[in-house]
Design a protein around this motif. Structure first.
Motif, PDB file in Angstrom:
ATOM      1  N   VAL A 216       1.559  -3.563   0.805  1.00  0.00           N
ATOM      2  CA  VAL A 216       1.721  -2.063   0.234  1.00  0.00           C
ATOM      3  C   VAL A 216       1.359  -2.047  -1.399  1.00  0.00           C
ATOM      4  N   THR A 217       0.547  -1.189  -1.759  1.00  0.00           N
ATOM      5  CA  THR A 217      -0.070  -1.110  -3.125  1.00  0.00           C
ATOM      6  C   THR A 217       0.020   0.116  -3.595  1.00  0.00           C
ATOM      7  N   LEU A 218       0.667   0.299  -4.859  1.00  0.00           N
ATOM      8  CA  LEU A 218       0.664   1.505  -5.682  1.00  0.00           C
ATOM      9  C   LEU A 218      -0.072   1.381  -7.056  1.00  0.00           C
ATOM     10  N   ALA A 219      -1.263   1.575  -7.563  1.00  0.00           N
ATOM     11  CA  ALA A 219      -1.817   1.684  -8.773  1.00  0.00           C
ATOM     12  C   ALA A 219      -2.179   2.722  -9.438  1.00  0.00           C
ATOM     13  N   ASP A 220      -1.491   2.903 -10.745  1.00  0.00           N
ATOM     14  CA  ASP A 220      -1.567   3.980 -11.592  1.00  0.00           C
ATOM     15  C   ASP A 220      -2.414   3.441 -12.799  1.00  0.00           C
ATOM     16  N   VAL A 221      -3.540   4.083 -12.621  1.00  0.00           N
ATOM     17  CA  VAL A 221      -4.540   3.754 -14.136  1.00  0.00           C
ATOM     18  C   VAL A 221      -4.475   4.749 -15.105  1.00  0.00           C
TER      19      VAL A 221
END
Length: 393
Positions: A216-221
């Motif tokens: 599971v991955t969540l990325a916030d650029v």
């Protein structure tokens, strides 16, 4: 007839940060800095002509406004880089200021925060009642923390200067629209919601099943729009492609790839990347400056998976990634959100607890997403909103 010429806004006024309320996007920087540098205070201060406003401090009574001459930061904003004062009582520039004589501060280190135009409008600073000095590695780390805080200041300036969107009666009639995804794997249910601030989101989330594990991955650029969206999608794809690695190995590998790719220069992202062993309930994770993941246990207790790592793209090479581990069982929920979701509540870390309460109260994740989308529609949310929910059956 004469017309008064409007007084141009000062650089500080253009950020909209003076006297603004606390926000988790700044508080997580000062909270992490205070812990990692082991100091009494880590602050984000906004420095105006005559006064300094403490925008962020991790805990304790809020400082509010202070006369510029009473604190160190009025000098920091004159510097090109880091200002370090090992013992203010022995420094004739500072030994008589109120921070020293009234509050007993001896050590200070501050990094000036500049707008895109190069105007110094604030500081990220450390203060302690004991004299001390930073190592070279700590100075590099503080500079990276400063870049993080500076990016948030610049985002505030961009948001404050953006023209207000025209009223949309149709939008006011219902909740914000977003993209939902759902899936399941070996007794684990997964669902996500993405509500972009514009056409393209700077957030990205995803998952996949690999044997008995779920990645599971969540990325916030940092940033919004197509450029941030492209980086977010690339980071998500790169981390998910490393499905056979543990979270630390995956982050190291992606970090090396990003450093060699010019597209990612001066770009960073907060990331939550986890591998869930469905059989044992073990969740191994790396949190890169994110700190917005909550485990809701079936017995009514909860725990936040906090972060001791800088965002991806800001970690100095001589600082190791620090992993985390938590266990989940039948009936537990794990929810991770981007900081835009907090703006649908009160923008502070307390919002994460309220999100957890709403998730527990909802009949299912669909009902929770509906409630979150409605809140986004009725609050001033100037950022992308993403939420990922993992449920253990």
């Amino acid at each position: 007839m004469t017309f008064d010429t409007p007084t141009p806004e000062s650089p500080v006024e253009r950020t909209g940060l003076m006297d603004s309320p606390p926000e988790e996007r700044f508080d997580r920087i000062t909270r992490l800095a205070r812990e990692l540098f082991d100091v009494d205070y880590a602050l984000v201060n906004i420095v105006d002509t005559d006064e300094v406003y403490t925008k962020s401090q991790p805990e304790g009574p809020r400082f509010g406004r202070s006369p510029r001459e009473a604190v160190f930061c009025g000098e920091t904003v004159k510097q090109d880089g880091l200002l370090e004062v090992d013992d203010a009582t022995a420094d004739e520039r500072f030994r008589d200021i109120a921070s020293v004589t009234e509050f007993g501060m001896r050590f200070y280190a501050g990094f000036p925060l500049r707008t895109d135009d190069g105007d110094a409008v604030g500081t990220l600073c450390l203060l302690d009642s004991d004299a001390r000095s930073l190592s070279d590695a700590q100075r590099r780390s503080l500079e990276q923390f400063g870049r993080w805080a500076q990016a948030e200041v610049r985002q505030s300036e961009a948001d404050a200067s953006a023209p207000a969107a025209p009223a949309d009666p149709a939008a006011a009639a219902g909740p914000a629209t977003g993209r939902e995804k759902r899936g399941s794997a070996d007794g684990v249910g997964l669902a996500s919601l993405a509500i972009p601030h514009g056409v393209v989101s700077g957030d990205s989330s995803g998952w996949q099943q690999v044997g008995g594990r779920v990645v599971v991955t969540l990325a916030d650029v940092m940033g919004k729009g197509e450029a941030a969206g492209a980086v977010a999608d690339a980071l998500l794809g790169a981390l998910q492609a490393r499905r056979d690695m543990d979270p630390v190995q995956a982050m190291l590998s992606v970090e090396d790839e990003a450093r060699a790719d010019g597209r990612y220069r001066d770009v960073f992202a907060t990331v939550f990347h986890a591998v869930v062993d469905a059989a044992s309930g073990t969740v191994d994770f790396v949190d890169a400056g994110h700190g917005l993941t909550l485990v809701l246990h079936a017995d009514g207790t909860s725990e936040r998976l906090d972060s001791r790592n800088l965002p991806l793209g800001l970690r100095p090479a001589d600082v190791t990634w620090e992993p985390g581990r938590v266990r989940v069982g039948r009936g537990d929920l794990l929810v991770s959100v981007s900081d835009g979701a907090l703006d649908a509540y009160d923008s502070t870390l307390e919002s994460l607890r309220m999100i957890g309460d709403d998730l527990r109260a909802a009949a299912d994740t669909g009902g929770f997403f509906d409630e979150l989308a409605l809140k986004v529609s009725t609050h001033e949310v100037d950022d992308d909103v993403t939420a990922v929910v993992l449920s253990v059956h």
